[in-house]
Design an enzyme around this catalytic site. Structure first.
Site, PDB file in Angstrom:
ATOM      1  N   CYS A 184      60.496  67.129   1.968  1.00  0.00           N
ATOM      2  CA  CYS A 184      59.324  66.324   1.618  1.00  0.00           C
ATOM      3  C   CYS A 184      58.449  66.079   2.843  1.00  0.00           C
ATOM      4  CB  CYS A 184      59.781  64.987   1.018  1.00  0.00           C
ATOM      5  SG  CYS A 184      58.426  63.810   0.749  1.00  0.00           S
ATOM      6  N   CYS A 196      58.546  62.042   3.745  1.00  0.00           N
ATOM      7  CA  CYS A 196      59.751  61.291   4.114  1.00  0.00           C
ATOM      8  C   CYS A 196      59.795  61.023   5.627  1.00  0.00           C
ATOM      9  CB  CYS A 196      60.998  62.064   3.688  1.00  0.00           C
ATOM     10  SG  CYS A 196      61.432  61.844   1.941  1.00  0.00           S
ATOM     11  N   ASN A 250      44.897  61.412   6.438  1.00  0.00           N
ATOM     12  CA  ASN A 250      45.191  62.541   5.553  1.00  0.00           C
ATOM     13  C   ASN A 250      44.986  63.874   6.280  1.00  0.00           C
ATOM     14  OD1 ASN A 250      45.283  64.429   3.360  1.00  0.00           O
ATOM     15  ND2 ASN A 250      44.700  62.789   1.964  1.00  0.00           N
ATOM     16  N   HIS A 280      62.413  58.154  -0.962  1.00  0.00           N
ATOM     17  CA  HIS A 280      61.763  59.212  -1.737  1.00  0.00           C
ATOM     18  C   HIS A 280      61.846  58.976  -3.241  1.00  0.00           C
ATOM     19  CE1 HIS A 280      60.286  63.345  -2.254  1.00  0.00           C
ATOM     20  NE2 HIS A 280      61.224  63.522  -3.173  1.00  0.00           N
ATOM     21  N   ASN A 329      47.628  58.074  -7.741  1.00  0.00           N
ATOM     22  CA  ASN A 329      47.877  58.938  -8.885  1.00  0.00           C
ATOM     23  C   ASN A 329      49.383  59.069  -9.014  1.00  0.00           C
ATOM     24  OD1 ASN A 329      45.123  59.490  -9.385  1.00  0.00           O
ATOM     25  ND2 ASN A 329      45.127  61.048  -7.787  1.00  0.00           N
ATOM     26  N   SER A 367      51.001  65.777  -6.464  1.00  0.00           N
ATOM     27  CA  SER A 367      51.733  66.966  -6.014  1.00  0.00           C
ATOM     28  C   SER A 367      53.030  66.634  -5.285  1.00  0.00           C
ATOM     29  CB  SER A 367      50.843  67.810  -5.086  1.00  0.00           C
ATOM     30  OG  SER A 367      50.443  67.047  -3.959  1.00  0.00           O
ATOM     31  N   HIS A 386      57.092  61.537  -3.757  1.00  0.00           N
ATOM     32  CA  HIS A 386      57.342  60.424  -2.826  1.00  0.00           C
ATOM     33  C   HIS A 386      56.332  59.316  -3.125  1.00  0.00           C
ATOM     34  CE1 HIS A 386      59.123  59.051   1.080  1.00  0.00           C
ATOM     35  NE2 HIS A 386      58.096  58.221   0.966  1.00  0.00           N
ATOM     36  N   HIS A 412      53.512  57.087  -2.982  1.00  0.00           N
ATOM     37  CA  HIS A 412      52.383  56.998  -2.058  1.00  0.00           C
ATOM     38  C   HIS A 412      51.066  56.847  -2.818  1.00  0.00           C
ATOM     39  CE1 HIS A 412      51.932  61.237  -3.207  1.00  0.00           C
ATOM     40  NE2 HIS A 412      50.719  61.196  -2.669  1.00  0.00           N
ATOM     41  N   GLN A 431      46.481  56.741  -1.856  1.00  0.00           N
ATOM     42  CA  GLN A 431      45.475  57.242  -0.928  1.00  0.00           C
ATOM     43  C   GLN A 431      44.377  56.207  -0.724  1.00  0.00           C
ATOM     44  OE1 GLN A 431      44.188  61.432  -1.288  1.00  0.00           O
ATOM     45  NE2 GLN A 431      45.582  61.617  -3.026  1.00  0.00           N
ATOM     46  N   HIS A 489      41.934  48.822 -11.780  1.00  0.00           N
ATOM     47  CA  HIS A 489      41.958  49.562 -13.032  1.00  0.00           C
ATOM     48  C   HIS A 489      43.225  50.410 -13.098  1.00  0.00           C
ATOM     49  CE1 HIS A 489      37.723  48.770 -14.165  1.00  0.00           C
ATOM     50  NE2 HIS A 489      37.455  48.882 -12.871  1.00  0.00           N
TER      51      HIS A 489
END
Length: 364
Positions: free
Chosen positions: A53, A56, A78, A122, A167, A175, A178, A180, A182, A314
């Site tokens: 990952c 991780c 990022n 994870h 997401n 994708s 783990h 997370h 953004q 939202h």
């Protein structure tokens, strides 16, 4: 005998004051038999640590950078940002009076993107984290906002808005499993946020009260659409919801952004996030996918827009009838207007009856 209108059986439109758009509600359609697609449920047991990952602790990311062996929330720039700071300014070469100038408008977009690892583990998601761990996430949101606000105020960066989002699940295009989210920091205010700000400001100028302040008061009075509540926050299925189990998390008092949060607010947000996401997972006994985003005061805007900003979140989950049946915005939704097949009150009733304390995984 004249038939009385029934909100649970007759089609109608509901107005969204945040967007000034209507939602077509067709509750009778939910009774039709389903012969459409059913996706396979993926219940893969994840390890607490995955050596492959990219997120991780201690692992090497795709670009070659190495993650520290973090033990709480971890934020980094990022590696594959949607926007960049270091790029030339866009200069429009076509005069506005020309056909191309009128129809093919372009603006440059600059900014900085971040990844926020919620936990070093994870195999966790928000509902499986402790209140303390979730408070660390809220602290990270606040710290990021405050740091970028300072840069924006001092003029060292052109930032105007910070969009924080998550997401969750492969169904939402995530994708990496783990835990997370953004954060995209931009030199403009995104369209959806700008639209909300304009409509909230217009509402205030017309009524001399805040749109969300009035809406919180109304929902607490009616109680029908409330999913969760504590001292600082309220979660409802909004009257104008598009997605079947869409929810809106709103601060009860006028908090413009995480900048206004005290320790009580942060702990209460962590607590209600755990309750809401646990209810989501318990609805269909699955790790419930969604797209979630925070809307709050821009880093740089007019005083009027800042004063009319109201912290809210939202949640847009796609699941409709079960863990294997999703709603898609197609046909009329794409060509006409937004549409849903069960009322917000029906969706709220489903969520109200579920536990927000005991996760379904604990019963397996």
């Amino acid at each position: 005998m004249t038939q009385e209108f029934d909100f649970t059986n007759h089609s109608h439109r509901r107005f969204n004051p945040l967007t000034k758009k209507f939602i077509l509600c067709s509750p009778h359609r939910a009774k039709r038999p389903w012969q459409g697609a059913k996706e396979e449920i993926k219940k893969t047991a994840l390890p607490e640590y995955d050596p492959k990952c990219y997120l991780c602790p201690g692992n090497i990311r795709a670009t070659g950078d190495v993650n520290p062996k973090y033990d709480a929330t971890f934020v980094f720039t990022n590696d594959y940002p949607a926007v960049k700071l270091e790029q030339p300014d866009y200069v429009e070469k076509e005069p506005e009076s020309s056909l191309k100038g009128r129809l093919l408008k372009t603006e440059g977009a600059r900014g900085k993107c971040f990844v926020l690892c919620f936990s070093p583990k994870h195999n966790l998601t928000l509902p499986l984290m402790s209140i303390e761990e979730l408070t660390n996430v809220v602290n990270a949101w606040q710290s990021l906002y405050r740091g970028l606000l300072i840069e924006s105020t001092e003029g060292s960066a052109p930032y105007k808005y910070l969009q924080i989002f998550e997401n969750k699940g492969f169904a939402m295009g995530c994708s990496n499993p783990h835990p997370h989210g953004q954060a995209w920091c931009l030199d403009m205010v995104p369209t959806e946020v700008e639209e909300e700000l304009q409509n909230m400001t217009e509402y205030y100028n017309t009524n001399k009260t805040h749109l969300f302040g009035d809406y919180v008061e109304l929902e607490i009075k009616e109680k029908e659409r409330i999913v969760a509540e504590n001292d600082s926050f309220l979660v409802v299925v909004p009257y104008w919801a598009l997605w079947p189990f869409e929810t809106l998390l709103i601060s009860k008092e006028h908090l413009r952004s995480t900048e206004d949060f005290n320790d009580k607010h942060k702990e209460d947000l962590a607590s209600i996030l755990k309750v809401l996401t646990t209810k989501y997972d318990n609805l269909f006994n699955t790790s419930f996918p969604y797209s979630m985003g925070i809307h709050q005061a821009p880093l740089k805007c007019s005083k009027e827009h800042k004063d009319c900003s109201w912290f809210h979140m939202h949640f847009y989950p796609p699941l409709l009838r079960s863990a294997t049946v999703k709603k898609f915005c197609v046909g009329f939704e794409m060509l006409g207007e937004a549409q849903r097949d069960l009322t917000s009150e029906q969706a709220a009733a489903r969520l109200q009856e579920l536990s927000g304390d005991d996760h379904y995984m604990n019963k397996l």
